[in-house]
Design an enzyme around this catalytic site. Structure first.
Site, PDB file in Angstrom:
ATOM      1  N   CYS A  64      81.580   8.402  74.543  1.00  0.00           N
ATOM      2  CA  CYS A  64      80.439   8.683  73.687  1.00  0.00           C
ATOM      3  C   CYS A  64      80.175  10.379  73.648  1.00  0.00           C
ATOM      4  O   CYS A  64      79.754  10.818  72.593  1.00  0.00           O
ATOM      5  CB  CYS A  64      79.224   8.104  73.967  1.00  0.00           C
ATOM      6  SG  CYS A  64      78.550   8.525  75.476  1.00  0.00           S
ATOM      7  N   HIS A 419      73.852   7.514  77.454  1.00  0.00           N
ATOM      8  CA  HIS A 419      74.442   7.346  76.275  1.00  0.00           C
ATOM      9  C   HIS A 419      74.252   8.590  75.513  1.00  0.00           C
ATOM     10  O   HIS A 419      73.283   9.057  75.467  1.00  0.00           O
ATOM     11  CB  HIS A 419      74.250   6.145  75.567  1.00  0.00           C
ATOM     12  CG  HIS A 419      75.176   5.710  74.342  1.00  0.00           C
ATOM     13  ND1 HIS A 419      76.417   5.663  74.313  1.00  0.00           N
ATOM     14  CD2 HIS A 419      74.677   5.544  73.003  1.00  0.00           C
ATOM     15  CE1 HIS A 419      76.807   5.417  73.019  1.00  0.00           C
ATOM     16  NE2 HIS A 419      75.771   5.423  72.294  1.00  0.00           N
TER      17      HIS A 419
END
Length: 761
Positions: A64, A419
């Site tokens: 990510c 994330h």
């Protein structure tokens, strides 16, 4: 009875479907439209520059960090144009051939087939006698990001990038992999889809060992590495070209014109476009405190990393970045002029501003106690528009204005896990949230949710600002106001009926007037005041019916005839208030009431303080008066007790002694005055005058005190009631006259003494 039951069972069993029967196939239904697809319904033809393409990126396990940075770089228009145009654009034929191999469209029936396969497997497991029944599975949350990402992979086109470096004459590198991704998105005929950056990740892991593991990586480190790698690859490719070819001017083609206009390059050297976009120049000024000599050293930067403080802003962090630093003790500065280590002051200033400013907020700080990095959840406010002030006096364009166009957000409690997502401002579709495979439109205020003070673990980590002008900012604000007003008007002009069909509010107006009755004609009409100014209150149709004024004299007037409605209404005279306006007015009203209550409370507090001060002053005055009264009473009581004690001890004899003493004193004075006034004739003194001069007896004085109580309010020297007041000059004259009357002969004193004894007896 048994035969009836057997026949009933037989008939019931015949209605059940056979085991081998094939169920009818469901007709494939298209999946519901996503919010992004609804946002793109009014889009025109596909653009050639790729600004109207919105692709997600597949996550290959903790990638990510890469997806969020690549999305931010793609929507930086000058960077995207520079990458696509260097060294040249890929020929359309080779690009279409590559897209034909890499772009795959999903099967529209894939979702139904997957659901049918799951139902078939479930039924097969239920028919097996030895298999335990499957536990009840919770239905999937269709609003969760995981479900949306899974649906995107099943329904959207998938774009797999491949190595296409040979088509534009370069060897495979990280730059060529980035160029292949950008060109694939720009050349695709679909506005939405998902990119599979597998080839880019393979090159990244091949050239850099730290990215070969599946561990969580830092997005800022990846940004810095990618920009430096692009610069190195471009310069290495430029060095391979012959010197003659490098010195010749390039032909002015349409692509080169587009490149120069999009990148705004000031130098003909095309390898400098990364430096011109992201590179800035810092000046380190160090002043020796001994000789006061100032030395300067220039440093280039591709991004600025600023320290954070609790409850601060980006402006305050930049101010701290350029604050003066004292170099002393172990950090002394080596002064060339003094020839040794000296104490000095150091500060950093920006000498050249970049066109794209990447601000890195240092959310991860090393702590000595934990011996590791720790995430800082400080509230740091970042503005939509930024102007840098910590520049040198000779800086180039020191008043450059920046606008925020991308934010990389870190979600997690520490630097080793979490994330990354990206929130990006597109050219004409507003702000979008890029969360790996999912792309969703968000509101402009959504960007403010990542200052660091909101519940959760999401904080802004990297901010991307690009240069703009004041005219562009004002134009954008004007467009936003027009859009908000238009949306509010559309929401209020459309009224839904009970059955759900839209209806214009003009349809409720009666087109015919009612005939007034005879009673209405006989009823007198009340006088009405003609308004000379527009009313500030809301219209009765949209306001509260209870607040509508009602006059008993005014008849229930029929609806007047409505004038013909023009074909096109230019403006609405009194547009109804929308929810946002009503909420704002309610908020302002509550704020005004709160301010009024605060002022009233302050006024009551001041009034109470004044009342307390007056009461305190009155109590002090009353207390002082009481103390004075008590003191005067005590003095009067002391004087009276002294007089009473002496009278009790001496009685009448004490008065006789005082009288004898005074008489003898007077007799002595008479002897002195006799020689002076011996020629005056003698004055006879009557007997009653002698008695009156001696004064009342003690018994008479005691009776007078009992009859008249002492007055405590009068001072001790004030005249007593019932006693004549004698002035001092009168007393002196009276005494002199006494001396004159009693100054002839000793027989008068003897006669007075004799009479005094007769009174005592």
């Amino acid at each position: 009875m048994g035969s009836f039951l057997r026949s009933f069972r037989h008939n019931g069993g015949s209605t059940a479907p056979s085991v081998g029967a094939v169920p009818a196939k469901k007709e494939p239904q298209p999946p519901p439209m996503t919010p992004l697809e609804k946002r793109l319904l009014d889009m025109g033809p596909i653009r050639e520059d790729g600004s109207d393409k919105f692709y997600g990126m597949e996550n290959y396990g903790n990638t990510c960090y890469c997806n969020s940075i690549l999305q931010c770089l793609y929507y930086s228009v000058p960077f995207r144009e520079a990458v696509i145009n260097y060294p040249t654009r890929t020929p359309i034929e080779s690009l279409e051939a590559a897209l034909a191999k890499s772009l795959r469209y999903p099967n529209p029936n894939a979702q139904l087939e997957a659901e049918a396969q799951a139902e078939k497997q479930k039924a097969a497991n239920a028919q097996r006698p030895g298999m335990p029944p499957n536990p009840q599975q919770k239905p999937e949350d269709k609003d969760s990001p995981e479900y949306k990402k899974k649906m995107a992979l099943q329904t959207l086109p998938l774009l797999e990038t491949q190595n296409n470096a040979a088509s534009y004459g370069m060897s495979e590198s990280l730059f060529t992999s980035l160029k292949d991704i950008f060109e694939s998105v720009v050349g695709s005929q679909s506005r939405i889809g998902i990119i599979r950056p597998q080839q880019f990740l393979e090159v990244l892991r091949r050239d850099h060992e730290m990215f070969r593991t599946a561990m969580h990586q830092d997005a800022h480190e990846f940004l810095n590495l990618l920009l430096n790698e692009v610069v190195a690859n471009v310069e290495a490719e430029a060095s391979k070209q012959p010197l003659m070819e490098k010195s010749l001017p390039a032909p002015e083609t349409a692509d080169s014109v587009d490149q120069s206009s999009s990148t705004g390059s000031k130098t003909p050297n095309t390898t400098r476009w990364v430096h011109e976009l992201f590179e800035g120049l810092l000046t380190s000024e160090t002043q020796c405190l001994t000789c006061e000599k100032v030395s300067q050293r220039d440093e280039v930067f591709l991004d600025l990393s600023v320290d954070l403080e609790q409850h601060s802003s980006v402006t305050s962090c930049l101010r701290k970045f350029s604050a003066e630093e004292m170099l002393c003790e172990r950090n002394k500065f080596h002064c060339d002029n003094c020839g040794g280590l000296q104490e000095a002051e150091k500060r950093m200033k920006i000498k050249r501003l970049p066109r794209i400013l990447a601000l890195h907020l240092k959310r991860f700080k090393y702590t000595e106690d934990l011996q590791r990095l720790q995430k800082l959840f400080h509230r740091v406010v970042y503005p939509y528009h930024l102007r840098l002030f910590n520049t040198t006096d000779d800086a180039e364009d020191p008043d450059r204005l920046y606008e925020l166009y991308a934010v990389v957000v870190h979600i997690g409690g520490g630097p080793y896990h979490g994330h990354y997502v990206a929130i990006i401002k597109t050219e004409d579709r507003g702000w979008l949230l890029f969360d790996d495979e999912m792309v969703e439109p968000v509101d402009k205020n959504y960007v403010k949710n990542f200052f660091g003070d909101k519940p959760g673990l999401a904080c802004a980590y990297v901010l991307f600002y690009q240069e703009t002008t004041l005219e562009a900012v004002l134009k954008e604000q004007e467009q936003e106001n027009m859009d908000s007003n238009l949306a509010a008007t559309d929401a209020n002009d459309t009224i839904l009926k009970q059955n759900g069909f839209p209806q214009s509010p003009l349809a409720h107006v009666h087109s015919a007037s009612q005939i007034p009755s005879h009673e209405d004609n006989l009823r007198p009409n009340g006088l009405r005041r003609a308004p000379t100014a527009p009313q500030l209150s809301t219209h009765h149709e949209h306001g509260d019916p209870e607040s509508t004024p009602f006059s008993p004299l005014s008849p229930l007037s029929p609806v007047p005839p409505v004038p013909p409605i023009p074909e096109r209404v230019a403006t609405v005279a009194t547009p109804p208030k929308n929810d946002a306006l009503a909420k704002r007015e309610e908020k302002e009203r509550k704020a005004a009431e709160k301010e009024k209550e605060k002022a009233e409370k302050l006024r009551r507090k001041e009034q109470g303080a004044r009342m307390k001060e007056n009461q305190r002053r009155e109590e002090a005055e009353l207390k002082a008066a009481l103390e004075m009264s008590k003191a005067s009473k005590a003095e009067e009581d002391r004087r009276l007790s002294t007089e009473n004690g002496k009278e009790k001890q001496g009685g009448g004899l004490s008065r006789l002694k005082r009288g004898s003493k005074s008489l003898s004193h007077r007799l002595g004075k008479d002897k002195e005055t006799r020689s002076v006034s011996s020629d005056l004739p003698p004055v006879p003194i009557p007997e009653h005058s002698t008695l009156s001069q001696s004064g009342p007896t003690s018994e008479q004085q005691q009776q007078q005190r009992q009859q008249s109580p002492p007055n405590h309010d009068q001072p001790p020297n004030s005249p007593q009631p019932g006693k004549p007041t004698i002035r001092e000059d009168e007393q002196v004259n009276h005494k002199d006259s006494k001396h004159e009357r009693t100054g002839h002969g000793k027989w008068r004193s003897f006669s007075l003494r004799k009479k005094s004894f007769s009174i005592l007896s």
